[in-house]
Design a protein around this motif. Structure first.
Motif, PDB file in Angstrom:
ATOM      1  N   UNK A 165     -22.334  44.981  65.125  1.00 28.66           N
ATOM      2  CA  UNK A 165     -22.988  43.986  64.280  1.00 28.66           C
ATOM      3  C   UNK A 165     -21.998  43.156  63.466  1.00 28.66           C
ATOM      4  N   UNK A 166     -20.730  43.460  63.546  1.00 29.68           N
ATOM      5  CA  UNK A 166     -19.746  42.700  62.780  1.00 29.68           C
ATOM      6  C   UNK A 166     -19.629  41.275  63.310  1.00 29.68           C
ATOM      7  N   UNK A 167     -19.377  40.338  62.404  1.00 38.61           N
ATOM      8  CA  UNK A 167     -19.236  38.936  62.772  1.00 38.61           C
ATOM      9  C   UNK A 167     -17.802  38.641  63.207  1.00 38.61           C
ATOM     10  N   UNK A 168     -17.584  37.551  63.938  1.00 35.21           N
ATOM     11  CA  UNK A 168     -16.215  37.204  64.374  1.00 35.21           C
ATOM     12  C   UNK A 168     -15.235  37.064  63.226  1.00 35.21           C
ATOM     13  N   UNK A 169     -15.735  36.703  62.041  1.00 41.30           N
ATOM     14  CA  UNK A 169     -14.846  36.548  60.893  1.00 41.30           C
ATOM     15  C   UNK A 169     -14.122  37.842  60.548  1.00 41.30           C
ATOM     16  N   UNK A 170     -14.704  38.987  60.923  1.00 40.21           N
ATOM     17  CA  UNK A 170     -14.081  40.271  60.596  1.00 40.21           C
ATOM     18  C   UNK A 170     -12.745  40.444  61.299  1.00 40.21           C
ATOM     19  N   UNK A 171     -12.527  39.692  62.404  1.00 40.55           N
ATOM     20  CA  UNK A 171     -11.298  39.838  63.180  1.00 40.55           C
ATOM     21  C   UNK A 171     -10.477  38.547  63.203  1.00 40.55           C
ATOM     22  N   UNK A 172     -10.793  37.617  62.312  1.00 39.30           N
ATOM     23  CA  UNK A 172     -10.113  36.331  62.313  1.00 39.30           C
ATOM     24  C   UNK A 172      -8.628  36.479  61.999  1.00 39.30           C
ATOM     25  N   UNK A 173      -8.283  37.445  61.166  1.00 35.00           N
ATOM     26  CA  UNK A 173      -6.871  37.613  60.781  1.00 35.00           C
ATOM     27  C   UNK A 173      -6.073  38.411  61.807  1.00 35.00           C
ATOM     28  N   UNK A 174      -6.729  38.918  62.848  1.00 39.13           N
ATOM     29  CA  UNK A 174      -6.030  39.723  63.857  1.00 39.13           C
ATOM     30  C   UNK A 174      -5.268  38.824  64.813  1.00 39.13           C
ATOM     31  N   UNK A 175      -4.176  39.308  65.357  1.00 37.09           N
ATOM     32  CA  UNK A 175      -3.380  38.531  66.298  1.00 37.09           C
ATOM     33  C   UNK A 175      -4.124  38.380  67.614  1.00 37.09           C
ATOM     34  N   UNK A 176      -3.836  37.290  68.308  1.00 35.86           N
ATOM     35  CA  UNK A 176      -4.526  37.005  69.560  1.00 35.86           C
ATOM     36  C   UNK A 176      -4.209  37.987  70.658  1.00 35.86           C
ATOM     37  N   UNK A 177      -3.085  38.695  70.563  1.00 38.07           N
ATOM     38  CA  UNK A 177      -2.704  39.636  71.622  1.00 38.07           C
ATOM     39  C   UNK A 177      -3.629  40.823  71.717  1.00 38.07           C
ATOM     40  N   UNK A 178      -4.444  41.008  70.672  1.00 36.51           N
ATOM     41  CA  UNK A 178      -5.355  42.147  70.703  1.00 36.51           C
ATOM     42  C   UNK A 178      -6.690  41.808  71.345  1.00 36.51           C
ATOM     43  N   UNK A 179      -6.816  40.581  71.836  1.00 35.16           N
ATOM     44  CA  UNK A 179      -8.074  40.178  72.443  1.00 35.16           C
ATOM     45  C   UNK A 179      -8.162  40.656  73.884  1.00 35.16           C
TER      46      UNK A 179
END
Length: 456
Positions: A302-316
């Motif tokens: 249920x978490x929104x995308x904003x929860x991971x906005x500060x994460x680096x793109x390599x973790x996608x």
């Protein structure tokens, strides 16, 4: 009227051979062990629940089914059984030793149940060697702390493997490499801590994998790379703080996933799992966050995308494997980079009439049980909204699992055509044996009356 001597002669020469042809015996018989019940067609010997300390003597060599459950047998040795066996149950005994040569040459054996023997703590690598037709192996509740490499070598027909409720803390790499027809693997209730890249290499037709109630902390991103046909995966009640989305990416046929009751860390480490779950179309449980503090009690899904906005793109996950795809059963295929000569030797028609290269469904006829809950009862659909899953420690509870698709039909065994009883001590006769004798006596009476009418 027929004289008395003539009637007895008729009874001896015609009636008794007819009863023998039906497989009916009376009184002591050399063909059935003491305190046991025997059935013909197929030859079955039932010696359950008699406190036997050793294998009873006198089991006929032609016996196809032998039931020895609920006794106190401690050792299985070569020569105890005949290679004609198809089904052998020795569950709920006191086994401490199974000689590696016990089942040597048993090429007809299809089901072997050694479960619920709490002191059977180790097995030799060659214990099951040569059991080419074995389709169900029960080793649950045996106190096993380790499984030797090569234990399941050559078991190409095995479909059901029960290893739950032991003390296993690790699995050797390639332990299941030869189990190309395995469809159900039960590993719940053990002490497993990690899943490695080659833990599940080999069983490319695995349909259900139960790993709940272990101590899992780490799952390698390639732990499930061979399981493209898996439809059900249970990982609840473990110690998982993270699970790479890459690990779930190969599971294109997955329909049911349970991840609840784990201490999930819902920070950047959860990003790939969160992205995978957003695209998953099957049924999944809640994924309760344990950390960080501000997200404790929330559901990762249920978490929104904003929860991971500060994460680096390599973790996608998208940069590695793309979104997972939910496939129909007819669209399932083994991983392209995996080859098994046993599977590719004889391709058969798959679902929908197309040639499904390398897929050979094992439709070995199941021998359903009469004195024990069935290994696999009727399956019930858990439904897309199902969150929590009951405790599946007992096989009798497996009927609550979702219904499989496209499985082999398994019809019940026909009733025995007659009963033969061994010599019994006073008061030890079983209800089933009494019923067989009464039925036989009733048949004899009717035949005698018919003969009297004829001779008149």
């Amino acid at each position: 009227m027929l004289r008395k001597g003539g009637f007895l002669e008729l009874l001896h020469h015609h009636l008794l051979p007819f009863l023998a042809l039906l497989g009916l015996g009376f009184g002591p018989s050399a063909g059935c062990p003491v305190d046991c019940v025997c059935y013909p067609s197929p030859m079955t010997v039932s010696c359950q629940s008699h406190h036997f300390l050793t294998i009873p003597e006198g089991i006929p060599e032609e016996s196809e089914r032998v039931f020895l459950q609920n006794n106190q047998i401690s050792v299985l040795l070569r020569g105890h059984f005949s290679p004609a066996l198809v089904t052998l149950w020795v569950y709920s005994n006191n086994l401490t030793l199974v000689d590696p040569a016990t089942f040597r040459g048993f090429v007809h054996l299809e089901e072997l149940d050694l479960g619920d023997n709490r002191h059977l703590r180790e097995l030799a690598p060659e214990t099951f060697r040569g059991l080419a037709r074995l389709h169900a192996l029960h080793l649950y509740k045996c106190g096993l702390s380790a499984l030797p490499s090569g234990l399941f070598r050559g078991l190409h027909s095995l479909q059901y493997l029960y290893l739950q409720d032991n003390r296993l803390d690790h699995l050797p790499d390639d332990l299941f490499a030869d189990l190309v027809n395995l469809s159900h693997l039960f590993l719940h209730g053990n002490r497993l801590r990690a899943l490695h890249p080659d833990t599940f290499r080999g069983p490319i037709h695995l349909d259900r994998l139960l790993l709940h109630q272990n101590r899992l902390q780490r799952v390698h991103p390639r732990a499930f790379h061979d399981l493209g046909r898996l439809t059900l995966l249970f990982l609840f009640n473990n110690s998982l703080a993270e699970l790479p989305g890459e690990a779930l990416a190969p599971l294109g046929a997955l329909e049911y996933l349970r991840l609840n009751s784990n201490p999930w860390a819902c920070d950047c480490r959860a990003r790939s799992l969160w992205e995978w779950l957003r695209r998953f179309r099957g049924s999944s449980s809640s994924v309760g966050c344990e950390s960080p503090e501000g997200r404790r009690g929330q559901d990762l899904k249920e978490l929104l995308p904003e929860a991971f906005r500060a994460c680096s793109g390599s973790e996608s996950l998208n940069q590695v494997n793309g979104p997972p795809r939910f496939r129909s059963p007819g669209d399932r295929g083994p991983p392209r980079d995996h080859h098994h000569p046993q599977l590719h030797a004889s391709p058969e028609k798959g679902k929908g009439g197309r040639a499904d290269q390398g897929y050979r469904k094992n439709c070995t006829k199941s021998r359903h049980r009469t004195t024990k809950p069935a290994s696999l009862g009727p399956w019930k659909d858990a439904g897309p909204e199902a969150e929590e899953v009951p405790d599946y420690k007992q096989k009798s509870n497996l009927g609550l699992l979702p219904k499989p698709r496209g499985k082999c039909p398994r019809g019940p065994l026909p009733p025995p055509s007659g009963v033969q009883q061994g010599t019994r001590s006073r008061g030890a006769a079983r209800a089933g044996g009494r019923g067989g004798v009464l039925w036989a006596a009733h048949l004899v009476a009717r035949l005698v009356v018919a003969l009297v009418v004829i001779v008149r």
